[in-house]
Write an enzyme that holds these catalytic residues in place. Sequence first.
Site, PDB file in Angstrom:
ATOM      1  N   LYS A  34    -104.574  15.782 -52.414  1.00 62.04           N
ATOM      2  CA  LYS A  34    -105.897  15.852 -53.013  1.00 62.04           C
ATOM      3  C   LYS A  34    -106.091  17.132 -53.817  1.00 62.04           C
ATOM      4  O   LYS A  34    -106.908  17.170 -54.741  1.00 62.04           O
ATOM      5  CB  LYS A  34    -106.979  15.726 -51.934  1.00 62.04           C
ATOM      6  CG  LYS A  34    -107.087  14.324 -51.349  1.00 62.04           C
ATOM      7  CD  LYS A  34    -107.321  13.262 -52.417  1.00 62.04           C
ATOM      8  CE  LYS A  34    -107.517  11.880 -51.813  1.00 62.04           C
ATOM      9  NZ  LYS A  34    -107.602  10.815 -52.858  1.00 62.04           N
TER      10      LYS A  34
ATOM     11  N   ARG B 241    -102.475   7.052 -40.966  1.00 63.14           N
ATOM     12  CA  ARG B 241    -101.977   6.906 -42.329  1.00 63.14           C
ATOM     13  C   ARG B 241    -100.472   6.693 -42.366  1.00 63.14           C
ATOM     14  O   ARG B 241     -99.742   7.115 -41.465  1.00 63.14           O
ATOM     15  CB  ARG B 241    -102.283   8.177 -43.126  1.00 63.14           C
ATOM     16  CG  ARG B 241    -103.756   8.482 -43.317  1.00 63.14           C
ATOM     17  CD  ARG B 241    -104.307   7.790 -44.515  1.00 63.14           C
ATOM     18  NE  ARG B 241    -105.682   8.149 -44.792  1.00 63.14           N
ATOM     19  CZ  ARG B 241    -106.316   7.861 -45.915  1.00 63.14           C
ATOM     20  NH1 ARG B 241    -105.682   7.218 -46.885  1.00 63.14           N
ATOM     21  NH2 ARG B 241    -107.569   8.187 -46.089  1.00 63.14           N
TER      22      ARG B 241
ATOM     23  N   SER C  53    -112.058   5.856 -49.063  1.00 68.14           N
ATOM     24  CA  SER C  53    -111.154   5.487 -47.977  1.00 68.14           C
ATOM     25  C   SER C  53    -111.789   4.436 -47.082  1.00 68.14           C
ATOM     26  O   SER C  53    -112.941   4.549 -46.679  1.00 68.14           O
ATOM     27  CB  SER C  53    -110.836   6.748 -47.161  1.00 68.14           C
ATOM     28  OG  SER C  53    -110.018   6.448 -46.078  1.00 68.14           O
TER      29      SER C  53
ATOM     30  N   ARG D 170    -109.701  15.366 -43.908  1.00 68.94           N
ATOM     31  CA  ARG D 170    -109.932  16.482 -44.812  1.00 68.94           C
ATOM     32  C   ARG D 170    -111.052  17.394 -44.294  1.00 68.94           C
ATOM     33  O   ARG D 170    -111.876  16.999 -43.484  1.00 68.94           O
ATOM     34  CB  ARG D 170    -110.325  15.957 -46.194  1.00 68.94           C
ATOM     35  CG  ARG D 170    -109.196  15.256 -46.936  1.00 68.94           C
ATOM     36  CD  ARG D 170    -109.688  14.731 -48.284  1.00 68.94           C
ATOM     37  NE  ARG D 170    -110.612  13.606 -48.137  1.00 68.94           N
ATOM     38  CZ  ARG D 170    -111.916  13.704 -48.261  1.00 68.94           C
ATOM     39  NH1 ARG D 170    -112.482  14.875 -48.523  1.00 68.94           N
ATOM     40  NH2 ARG D 170    -112.689  12.646 -48.116  1.00 68.94           N
TER      41      ARG D 170
ATOM     42  N   LYS E 297    -109.191  -0.421 -50.985  1.00 67.49           N
ATOM     43  CA  LYS E 297    -108.563  -0.117 -52.275  1.00 67.49           C
ATOM     44  C   LYS E 297    -107.063  -0.380 -52.260  1.00 67.49           C
ATOM     45  O   LYS E 297    -106.530  -1.073 -53.133  1.00 67.49           O
ATOM     46  CB  LYS E 297    -108.870   1.348 -52.613  1.00 67.49           C
ATOM     47  CG  LYS E 297    -108.439   1.795 -53.977  1.00 67.49           C
ATOM     48  CD  LYS E 297    -109.141   3.067 -54.383  1.00 67.49           C
ATOM     49  CE  LYS E 297    -108.731   4.349 -53.730  1.00 67.49           C
ATOM     50  NZ  LYS E 297    -108.199   4.558 -52.485  1.00 67.49           N
ATOM     51  N   THR E 298    -106.393   0.159 -51.255  1.00 67.30           N
ATOM     52  CA  THR E 298    -104.939  -0.033 -51.151  1.00 67.30           C
ATOM     53  C   THR E 298    -104.602  -1.475 -50.821  1.00 67.30           C
ATOM     54  O   THR E 298    -103.706  -2.083 -51.420  1.00 67.30           O
ATOM     55  CB  THR E 298    -104.356   0.909 -50.087  1.00 67.30           C
ATOM     56  OG1 THR E 298    -104.590   2.259 -50.482  1.00 67.30           O
ATOM     57  CG2 THR E 298    -102.863   0.684 -49.918  1.00 67.30           C
TER      58      THR E 298
ATOM     59  N   ASP F 186    -103.777   5.273 -55.699  1.00 65.78           N
ATOM     60  CA  ASP F 186    -104.954   6.067 -55.359  1.00 65.78           C
ATOM     61  C   ASP F 186    -105.527   6.903 -56.496  1.00 65.78           C
ATOM     62  O   ASP F 186    -106.721   7.120 -56.545  1.00 65.78           O
ATOM     63  CB  ASP F 186    -104.592   7.003 -54.193  1.00 65.78           C
ATOM     64  CG  ASP F 186    -105.793   7.635 -53.529  1.00 65.78           C
ATOM     65  OD1 ASP F 186    -106.750   6.909 -53.193  1.00 65.78           O
ATOM     66  OD2 ASP F 186    -105.788   8.859 -53.334  1.00 65.78           O
TER      67      ASP F 186
ATOM     68  N   HIS G 237    -110.356   8.110 -59.109  1.00 69.90           N
ATOM     69  CA  HIS G 237    -109.939   7.852 -57.734  1.00 69.90           C
ATOM     70  C   HIS G 237    -109.940   6.338 -57.565  1.00 69.90           C
ATOM     71  O   HIS G 237    -110.925   5.732 -57.160  1.00 69.90           O
ATOM     72  CB  HIS G 237    -110.909   8.517 -56.752  1.00 69.90           C
ATOM     73  CG  HIS G 237    -110.533   8.344 -55.320  1.00 69.90           C
ATOM     74  ND1 HIS G 237    -111.465   8.217 -54.318  1.00 69.90           N
ATOM     75  CD2 HIS G 237    -109.327   8.273 -54.717  1.00 69.90           C
ATOM     76  CE1 HIS G 237    -110.852   8.089 -53.153  1.00 69.90           C
ATOM     77  NE2 HIS G 237    -109.554   8.111 -53.373  1.00 69.90           N
TER      78      HIS G 237
END
Length: 530
Positions: free
Chosen positions: A198, A319, A235, A57, A239-240, A254, A217
């Site tokens: 996003k 990703r 990130s 980003r 989390k995932t 997410d 988030h």
Amino acid sequence: MTQFDHETLRSQIAARAGSLSLNDIAPVLVARSLQGEESELTADGAVSVRTGAFTGRSPKDKFIVRDGLTENSVWWDNSGALSPAQFDVLLDDAIGSFGGVAAFRQDLLAGADPRHQYAVTVLTTSAWHALFIRNLLIRPGEMVETGSTAAPVTIVHAPYFKADPARHGSRTDTVIALDMSRNIVIIAGTLYAGEIKKSVFSLFNFHAPRQGVLPMHCSANLGKDGEAALFFGLSGTGKTTLSNDPNRPLIGDDEHGWSEHGVFNLEGGCYAKTIKLSPEAEPEIFAATERFGTVLENVILDDARVPDFDDVSLTENTRAAYPIHVLPAIAKGSVGGTPKTVVFLTADAFGVLPPIARLTPEQAVYHFLSGYTAKVAGTERGITEPQATFSACFGAPFMPLHPTVYGDMLADKLQSSGATAWLINTGWTGGGYGVGKRIDIASTRRLLSAALDGALDDAEMRVDELFGFEVPLTVPGVETRLLTPRLTWADAEAYDRQSTHLAGLFRANFEKFGDGANAAPGPRMALAAE
């Protein structure tokens, strides 16, 4: 909110385009991306793409229109501002960039709860970006009920169009501009697909609190009795990975909302990091990368077109984007009840924080507002190795309102739900980054399971002398020494210096919230390091 005719805008773009493909399904978009030489297929049929100079980003290139709606509500320290006139010039020029080229339109939904839903139309000149967002948002008619009052959103995605700072008010020739009053987004000058998803989250984060919904988030899943658990984290914190559990149906990967009715997913897909991905450690995600139609961003392929997830020569921010329904265990309707467990994930680059700690509600809000982790290499431009960072609400770049707005809402949600909060460190132990080692995923999973299934409810705890949270003395299957980080360091005095330093960073970071944050029902560190 100002009523705006989105279909007129969309028709203007369609009239300019050389051709317009409407809601193509995945096989068609795959074929179009191959025909346009935008992508190549992996050995298993996934779509492999490169995002060029932008492999993450560009938060400094995000702008919000400053108008009557946003003037006194947006957290302007966190976002650039465009005047309505500048935005309109940018919009006209972005529309002009569609002239004579093939364009793709996807009409999708954001928000699994039809009471809090957005009808999102994405118009792009790139077939693979159309496939990406079709994977990531909710496809109408699949799994989720479509509401009758969904708010319209239009995203003008012009990745090859270059903004002009002098003409458009941007910082560079890259710009992500959001008009909150009309729900229009312009993305130009970057191929990084994460900007699309996003931008939807940023719109949701602005509007949701007005409806009493806490935007988050986080990942979310369901326990055996249907109880929801939330996983906050930036990130690279896991989390995932940690929310993908075959025994706990996944609500979402997410982005979520927490309303009076419970938790709902904002999306219909997953955008998983694939660095060092393996079928042994993360079988569900690995299997998704082998699926036809999955989009692999910046993943290196070998001569046989097999992804090499250990190769980070392009970026560490590799990703995979795929629909959530390809996972083996997902929650019906992408919704869940009121959360019973809230987990904050952090990757502590200093090697100071314990692998798990129980938080009081006040401490939970404190750590939510602090949002401490290590910024993982490649997630943003210019980051070449992990760096300690504080990102309010574990997602500051996407939070248009001041963090205390979301912090106050979390405090209310925790109080009304009675949820238990935990801090889990997936970072380093035995020393900081470059000296210690990363906490192994097997130990983290055992700690998480113990927290989720109630095994730690009555466990004997010690109170951390510096941060004030409770740390279990023993957890079945986990090396006891790991629970007390000081014992894992070869030099205990070095640990003391590092922990004092980290505590000082927490204190310095929290000063930016001012008196308003200090007066809120938020936490304080139990002991302040001098």
